[in-house]
Write an enzyme that holds these catalytic residues in place. Structure first.
Site: not given
Length: 657
Positions: A437, A512, A514
Site C-alpha cells: 500500500e 488501520d 484504510d
C-alpha cells in the site's frame, strides 16, 4: 420394514496401521483443518443413518474439557460378536482400519465417510474415545485410550475393556465422544464458529433433519446453543446465499436418478456479475469440482442454447453462447449422491468417477427440458437467456481487455515501468510478490527486500471493489491490470495457475481502516476472479508490528496489543514506545527485520474452509446492501482494538484463516 444391521455386515479390509505415523494421509493435516476433519468423519456416519432414513436428529457438542461429542438417534452400531474376529462389531469399527457396513451398499445406499476408516482413524488420533450404543432397550458402552507401552511407543485406540452393557434405556442411536491427542495435533482447540457453519450447511443439504450444536465453552447463550432444521433444503440454502444480493428469480429446483447416481439441484439468479456454483458429493464439499460439476455445466449450457434458438434469441448464423454467459449471476447448489465415490486426495476436493458425468448430464437434460416446457417458467427462462446474451457482449469486451493485458509492450512498458520491482530469481516456487500500500511503503520495501526472491508492487491508488463490477470494468482498473500482469496467470476463464510467477502473493498494508479496506478489496478480487490462487494457498497477509519498544539497543516489536505488556516488562523501565501508524514510518531495515525477513516475520495464510460461507461473507461485507453489513459490523467488530479488521472471504485475525 428396515433391514437389520448385524455384526456380520461389518467387513474388514486391513488392520489399523500407520495412522499415527502419517495422519495427514487420513485427515489431510495435523493443523486446524485436520483437527476439525475428525468431527466431520463422525458426523458423516450419523448423516449416513439420516440420509438412509434411520435417524431424524444429529447433535454436536464441544465440551469444556476439549472433547467433542456427536450423537444421532439412528439404529446404533451393531453390538453382536463379529463372526471372524470374535470381538464386538463396535470394537471392530473403532479399531480396524477399513471396517464398516458401507462397502456393499446394502446397509447404506450412499455414504460420505472415508470408506469405513473414519471411526477408526478418529480413535487412533484421539487421547481417548468413548462410544455409547442405544439399541433394543439396552445401553452399551466401550472406552478406548491411546497409551504408551513399556518401550514408550504409543499404542493407538486400545480398548480399555470389552463392550459392556451399562443399563436399560428407551433411547436409540449412537453417541461418540473423543478428545484429540495433543501428541498428534498442533492445536486441539476446536473453533465453535467453524463447527457451527458446517453444521448449518449440513442442515441445508439434509432438509428435514434436525441438527443441534452446543458449545459448552461459551458463556453467551446465543453462541452456546444453535438448532438448524430446514424443511426447504437446497431451496433454503440458495436463498440464504443470496440474502445480501438482489435475486431476479425464484429458485429453480429439480432432482433425478440415473443408474447409481442421484442428483439434486437448486439454482437462483441475481443481478451480480459472477457465477457461484457450490457442489457436494454425499454431503462432502467438492471445492475443486469434478465429474458431477462438469456434467451439470455441460448439460445446462446445451439445453439453454437449444432453448435460445427455439425462442429466436439466437439465429442460425449466431454462435452458441458459452457456459460462462449462461452462468453469469447464477448461484447454484449441486448435491450428488454417488455409490462408491472416488475422490482425488483424502481431503475429497474433487470427484473423479467417470460414470457420474454422463449420468448427471442425462438428469440435467431431462429435468431442465421439462422445466422449460412448463409455461409458468417462461419468464425465468427468458430472463436467463437475456442475461446470457448481454454477458456474451461483455465477454467480448473483456476478452479484448485481456488481450491488452497480455501485451507486454502496452502494460509492462507503461504502468509497470518503475512500479514493479521484480526479483532476480527465476524459480516461481521460491519467489514472493509483496503488493504494498502506497509509494512510501513501497520505497522502503524495495530497499529493504532480498531482491533474489522478493518482488515489490506498490499500489498508487485504491483498486475497485470487484464485487460491484463486471470483469471488463475490473480490467480497466490500472491497479488490477498491474497485479494481473505481475502474476502472469491471466484472469477469469484464461486463468492458469501453472503460469504463476510468485508462489507467495503477500498483501502488505497498514494496520488501520484504510489498510483493512485495501486488504478486503484485494481479497475480494482474488476470490471472485482468481479463486484458485486462494484455494491453492498462494495468498498471504503480511503482519507488520504495531509497536516498537526500545531501551538502548534492546528492541522488541509487538504485533498486537496483547503482546505489549510483556514486551515492556522484558525491556524494563526507561523505555521508549513507538506506535506505527503506517508502513511508511518504518525505515527499510526495520521493514525487513519485522515484516519481510522469512526468519522472523509473521504471515497469515488465506485459506477457504467453506466456499459457500466465504461467498456469503464477501457479498455481505463488499456488496450493495448497507443494512446487513452494518448489522454484522455492529455485532462482530471489536472497536476497542486499533488493529481490528473485518474477516473477508475466510480471513480473520486468527493464526490460520
Amino acid at each position: 420394514m428396515a433391514k437389520r444391521y448385524e455384526a456380520s455386515d461389518i467387513q474388514i479390509l486391513e488392520g489399523l496401521d500407520a495412522v499415527r505415523m502419517r495422519p495427514g494421509m487420513y485427515i489431510g493435516s495435523t493443523g486446524a483443518r485436520g483437527l476439525h476433519h475428525m468431527i466431520w468423519e463422525i458426523v458423516d456416519n450419523a448423516i449416513d443413518e439420516a440420509a438412509n432414513g434411520y435417524a431424524t436428529e444429529i447433535s454436536v457438542t464441544l465440551m469444556k474439557d476439549g472433547s467433542c461429542e456427536v450423537a444421532d438417534n439412528g439404529r446404533g452400531i451393531p453390538v453382536g460378536i463379529h463372526p471372524k474376529l470374535g470381538i464386538s462389531a463396535v470394537e471392530v469399527v473403532y479399531t480396524q482400519l477399513h471396517a464398516g457396513g458401507k462397502f456393499d451398499n446394502e446397509n447404506y445406499a450412499y455414504s460420505g465417510g472415508l470408506h469405513g476408516v473414519g471411526a477408526s482413524v478418529v480413535n487412533a488420533l484421539s487421547e481417548w474415545l468413548v462410544v455409547d450404543v442405544y439399541q433394543d432397550y439396552t445401553h452399551y458402552q466401550q472406552r478406548y485410550e491411546s497409551v504408551a507401552d513399556k518401550s514408550g511407543k504409543i499404542v493407538s485406540g486400545k480398548p480399555v475393556a470389552p463392550l459392556a452393557k451399562v443399563g436399560n434405556t428407551r433411547k436409540r442411536g449412537t453417541t461418540v465422544r473423543f478428545k484429540p491427542d495433543p501428541r498428534v495435533f498442533e492445536e486441539t482447540n476446536f473453533s465453535g464458529d467453524t463447527v457451527r457453519r458446517r453444521i448449518r450447511e449440513l442442515a441445508y443439504l439434509n432438509g428435514g433433519v434436525k441438527f443441534v450444536f452446543d458449545d459448552e465453552r461459551q458463556k453467551d447463550p446465543e453462541k452456546r446453543h444453535s438448532e438448524f432444521l430446514f424443511e426447504g433444503g437446497l431451496s433454503d440454502f440458495v436463498k440464504y446465499l443470496n440474502a445480501e444480493k438482489n435475486p431476479e428469480s425464484e429458485p429453480i429446483l429439480f432432482e433425478g436418478r440415473k443408474d447409481s447416481t442421484r442428483l439434486r439441484v437448486a439454482i437462483q439468479y441475481t443481478d451480480s456479475y459472477t457465477e457461484n456454483t457450490f457442489s457436494f458429493v454425499n454431503n462432502i464439499p467438492t471445492g475443486e469440482g469434478g465429474t458431477h460439476e462438469s456434467g451439470f455445466k455441460a448439460a445446462f449450457t446445451k439445453v439453454f442454447n437449444d432453448y435460445a434458438r427455439k425462442i429466436g434469441a439466437l439465429k442460425d448464423k449466431d454462435n452458441n453462447l458459452s457456459g460462462d454467459d449462461f452462468r453469469e449471476g447464477m448461484t447454484a447448489i449441486i448435491a450428488a449422491n454417488v455409490k462408491k465415490p472416488q475422490f482425488e486426495g483424502q481431503t475429497k476436493g474433487r470427484l473423479g468417477n467417470t460414470e457420474v458425468r454422463p449420468a448427471v448430464e442425462a438428469i440435467v437434460t431431462e429435468q431442465l427440458t421439462l422445466y422449460l416446457e412448463d409455461l409458468k417458467n417462461q419468464a425465468t427462462a427468458q430472463l436467463i437467456v437475456e442475461k446470457a446474451v448481454k454477458a456474451a457482449k461483455v465477454r467480448e469486451a473483456a476478452r479484448k481487455a485481456r488481450d491488452v493485458a497480455r501485451q507486454k509492450n502496452q502494460l509492462e512498458a507503461a504502468p509497470l515501468v518503475g512500479k514493479l520491482s521484480s526479483c532476480t530469481g527465476r524459480t516461481p516456487a521460491d519467489n514472493e510478490l509483496f503488493i504494498v500500500e502506497g509509494d512510501s511503503a513501497g520505497g522502503s520495501a524495495k530497499q529493504g527486500r532480498d531482491r533474489r526472491f522478493q518482488a515489490i508492487l506498490p499500489l498508487r491508488g485504491k483498486p475497485l471493489n470487484a464485487e460491484k463490477k463486471r470483469l471488463d470494468q475490473v480490467l480497466l482498473n490500472e491497479e488490477f491490470r498491474s497485479i494481473i500482469t505481475a502474476l502472469g496467470t491471466g484472469i477469469g476463464e484464461d486463468f492458469d495457475l501453472k503460469s504463476l510467477k510468485y508462489h507467495k502473493v503477500i498483501i502488505l498494508s497498514d494496520a488501520d481502516q484504510d489498510g483493512a479496506h485495501i486488504r478486503a478489496i484485494l481479497l475480494t478480487f482474488f476470490f471472485r476472479y482468481m479463486r484458485e490462487l486462494v484455494t491453492s494457498g498462494h495468498v498471504f497477509i503480511g503482519m507488520p508490528p504495531l509497536y516498537k519498544v526500545q531501551k538502548g539497543t534492546n528492541i522488541e516489536y509487538c504485533y498486537d496489543d496483547a503482546a505489549l505488556p510483556d514486551a515492556i516488562r522484558r525491556v524494563g523501565r526507561g523505555y521508549t514506545l513507538q506506535r506505527y501508524k503506517g508502513l511508511g514510518e518504518m525505515n527499510p531495515e526495520q521493514l525487513w527485520e519485522t515484516t519481510m525477513n522469512p526468519q522472523g516475520r509473521k504471515l497469515m495464510q488465506v485459506t477457504i474452509e467453506d466456499l459457500a460461507e466465504a461467498d456469503h461473507m464477501v457479498t455481505l461485507l463488499m456488496g450493495d446492501k448497507v443494512e446487513p453489513r452494518k448489522e454484522y459490523i455492529t455485532q462482530h467488530a471489536n472497536f476497542n482494538k486499533e488493529d481490528n479488521f473485518m474477516p473477508v472471504g475466510g480471513v480473520n485475525n486468527g493464526e490460520e484463516a
